[in-house]
Design an enzyme around this catalytic site. Structure first.
Site, short mmCIF file in Angstrom:
data_model
loop_
_atom_site.label_atom_id
_atom_site.label_comp_id
_atom_site.label_asym_id
_atom_site.label_seq_id
_atom_site.Cartn_x
_atom_site.Cartn_y
_atom_site.Cartn_z
CG ASP A 1 53.68 37.61 35.30
OD1 ASP A 1 52.85 36.83 34.82
OD2 ASP A 1 53.82 38.78 34.90
CE1 TYR B 1 41.14 45.92 32.33
CE2 TYR B 1 40.31 48.01 31.47
CZ TYR B 1 41.37 47.22 31.92
OH TYR B 1 42.64 47.75 31.95
#
Length: 254
Positions: A36, A160
């Site tokens: 991450d 998106y």
């Protein structure tokens, strides 16, 4: 593929759907590396599940390669890659002041969600292809995380939806490309899920969104996404497929 004892990489594993998937794979006996950009979140999850954590920017080749190498040193070469890292934005093409939407915003979402997924996948695949085959000649499996927005994009979701639609479009050719190496590729397209980002919305908004889902009329649980991700790993005949996980939701224009 049997999950127990195998090494897994989970991008975006420090929160939300990625965290749930990392926890589920660990529960089933996998050796999980949590990747991450938020190292603190990754370390928190890794500490809970007995895994390892790496700061990883999926758009940066050196960062991804370092995470893959570090995870291999800790757990052995990975046979599972869960691509869950991603970002979102909403911008109308023509802004309220009449100006055009900023190109940088569009490019950033495409770069993280689509290019970043491809970057992590190509590096994982190159390493995985060198491993000895398991049952059915399988060497590994990877997951893409798309969205129902790939099919039902709403107003302002051009970037998106394009990024997630790109993942949908990449699924089958990637599966066909990697078939010779015994690496499977599947995609989950989740609907409205109870993630940290969703929970930032006011309760009435969350309730309204949940009510738009035919059945069950509630937000999806991250654990349900994780359960499907794990099933994809264990069901060897699932390959080249995009699976909507949305309670029969079809998004309205806005």
């Amino acid at each position: 593929m049997k999950i127990e004892g195998q090494a897994a990489l989970v991008t975006g594993g420090g929160s939300g759907l990625g965290e749930a998937t990392a926890r589920e794979l660990a529960r089933l006996g996998a050796k999980v590396a949590v990747l991450d950009v938020n190292l603190e979140g990754a370390q928190r999850v890794a500490a809970d599940i007995g895994g390892v954590a790496f700061k990883c920017d999926v758009t940066d080749t050196a960062s991804v390669q370092a995470a893959i190498d570090g995870a291999a040193a800790a757990h052995g070469p990975a046979r599972m890659l869960m691509n869950i890292a991603g970002i979102g934005t909403a911008k109308r093409v023509v802004q309220k002041d009449g100006s055009a939407a900023p190109l940088d915003d569009f490019a950033k979402v495409i770069t993280v969600n689509l290019v970043g997924t491809y970057n992590a996948s190509r590096l994982f695949a190159a390493a995985c292809a060198k491993l000895d085959p398991l049952e059915d000649g399988e060497r590994g499996v990877m997951l893409f995380t798309a969205s129902v927005a790939a099919f039902d994009g709403q107003v302002g979701q051009q970037a998106y939806s394009a990024s997630k639609g790109g993942l949908v479009g990449m699924t089958l050719p990637m599966a066909r490309d990697l078939a010779q190496h015994g690496i499977r590729v599947c995609t989950i397209a989740p609907g409205l899920f109870s993630t940290p980002l969703m929970r930032q919305l006011p309760e009435p908004v969350q309730a309204s969104l949940a009510a738009s889902i035919p059945f069950p009329s509630r937000l999806g649980k991250p654990e349900e996404f994780a359960a499907l991700a794990a099933h994809i790993v264990t069901n060897t005949h699932l390959n080249g497929e995009v699976i909507r996980l949305d309670g029969a939701l079809r998004m309205a224009p806005r």
